[in-house]
Design an enzyme around this catalytic site. Sequence first.
Site, short mmCIF file in Angstrom:
data_model
loop_
_atom_site.label_atom_id
_atom_site.label_comp_id
_atom_site.label_asym_id
_atom_site.label_seq_id
_atom_site.Cartn_x
_atom_site.Cartn_y
_atom_site.Cartn_z
N ASP A 128 0.82 -1.23 0.00
CA ASP A 128 0.00 0.00 0.00
C ASP A 128 0.85 1.28 0.00
O ASP A 128 0.34 2.35 -0.33
CB ASP A 128 -0.92 0.03 1.23
CG ASP A 128 -1.82 -1.19 1.32
OD1 ASP A 128 -2.05 -1.82 0.27
OD2 ASP A 128 -2.28 -1.52 2.42
N ARG A 172 -5.90 -0.26 0.42
CA ARG A 172 -6.64 0.11 1.64
C ARG A 172 -7.08 1.57 1.58
O ARG A 172 -7.74 1.94 0.62
CB ARG A 172 -5.78 -0.19 2.86
CG ARG A 172 -6.61 -0.31 4.11
CD ARG A 172 -5.85 -0.93 5.22
NE ARG A 172 -6.16 -2.34 5.34
CZ ARG A 172 -5.47 -3.19 6.05
NH1 ARG A 172 -4.38 -2.79 6.67
NH2 ARG A 172 -5.86 -4.43 6.15
O1 F6P Z 1 -2.33 -4.03 3.31
C1 F6P Z 1 -2.15 -4.82 2.20
C2 F6P Z 1 -3.47 -5.28 1.65
O2 F6P Z 1 -3.24 -6.07 0.51
C3 F6P Z 1 -4.46 -4.15 1.33
O3 F6P Z 1 -4.17 -3.50 0.13
C4 F6P Z 1 -5.76 -4.90 1.35
O4 F6P Z 1 -6.85 -4.06 1.67
C5 F6P Z 1 -5.55 -5.91 2.44
O5 F6P Z 1 -4.16 -6.08 2.59
C6 F6P Z 1 -6.18 -7.26 2.17
O6 F6P Z 1 -5.96 -8.05 3.28
P1 F6P Z 1 -6.23 -9.61 3.36
O7 F6P Z 1 -5.24 -10.29 2.48
O8 F6P Z 1 -6.05 -9.94 4.79
O9 F6P Z 1 -7.63 -9.80 2.86
#
Ligand code: F6P
Length: 342
Positions: A128, A172
């Site tokens: 991010d 995010r």
């Molecule tokens: O923070 C990295 C990220 O890939 C964000 O861009 C995204 O919102 C989130 O993690 C997704 O998380 P997870 O893999 O836990 O669903």
Amino acid sequence: MRVGVLTGGGDCPGLNAVIRAIVRKGVQEYGHEFVGFRDGWRGPLEGRSIRLDIPTVRGILPRGGTILGSSRTNPLKEEDGIRRIKDTLARQGVDALVTIGGEDTLGVAARLCDEYGVPCVGVPKTIDNDLSATDYTFGFDTAVGIATEAIDRLHTTAESHMRVLVVEVMGRHAGWIALHSGLAGGANVILIPEQRFDIEQVCAWVTSRFRASYAPIVVVAEGAVPKDGDVVLKDGSLDSFGHVRLSGVGEWLAKEIERRTGKEARTTVLGHVQRGGTPSAFDRWLATRFGLHAIDAVHEGDHGVMVALRGTDIVRVPIAEATARLKTVNPELYTEVGVFFG
Ligand code: F6P
């Protein structure tokens, strides 16, 4: 010294490069020993670890993911979490802990160090790129490259069918991936969380693109929010740090664009493809330098710091400072790329 290493939060390309650099320099130059804790904070909580030595880290530089595993476990929410971590570190004779993570993992490291006296050194990672204390985090460049390639590919199929293609990218609450990949991929609309979007304006850009006989590509960050509404979610579930799981705005946009313009619109959600696979050369370079500087900090007993990129230098900043504020896209930068919209 015996040094613990863990990777926490969402994985990203370059984590293995950091681990390799820490272990290579730590063993070769300082003669330290290493313990790798499994699955983020779950490792020290449950006493699960592996031995990390030079043979263990051979060949991992170009590999995505993390050989240590990762999780979004929040030890501050676990019964007796701090005591359990301290017990594990004492039992395994660990003198200092290198925590490789984003806002959440580093937030825990800052509290462990400042409030509970656990010697921690932080390394920032996240696709991010939203940590304020560092110019870039590794993982971001790879994610932008993957999203850009996807946009390039979507242009040709969009043109063949003269339809609108919406691409939802991660990030995010920061629009960095959308902005960089959207600009690099020649998107006609880029929507970011930092600026609420007007669906009427989006449709006007889409229509003007068709008027020029081209098919529009709309890049939308998962955290982008319509002007007259709330964040659009597929489901409202939360992770253990209390973050809502984003995604859904891409589907919503395609439906709205189709309804309002009468043009066929479809969505591609890039999702975890952006986090997987081999790191770019830049991410390997940055991750390696972070690892080398992190083990220097450990060796010098400089705890409570995080390594950060400033220009081309690697510096040390207090971990707490690094996690205090999100780095988001400023309005001037967004305005600058607006010349390509429509
Ligand atoms: O923070 C990295 C990220 O890939 C964000 O861009 C995204 O919102 C989130 O993690 C997704 O998380 P997870 O893999 O836990 O669903």
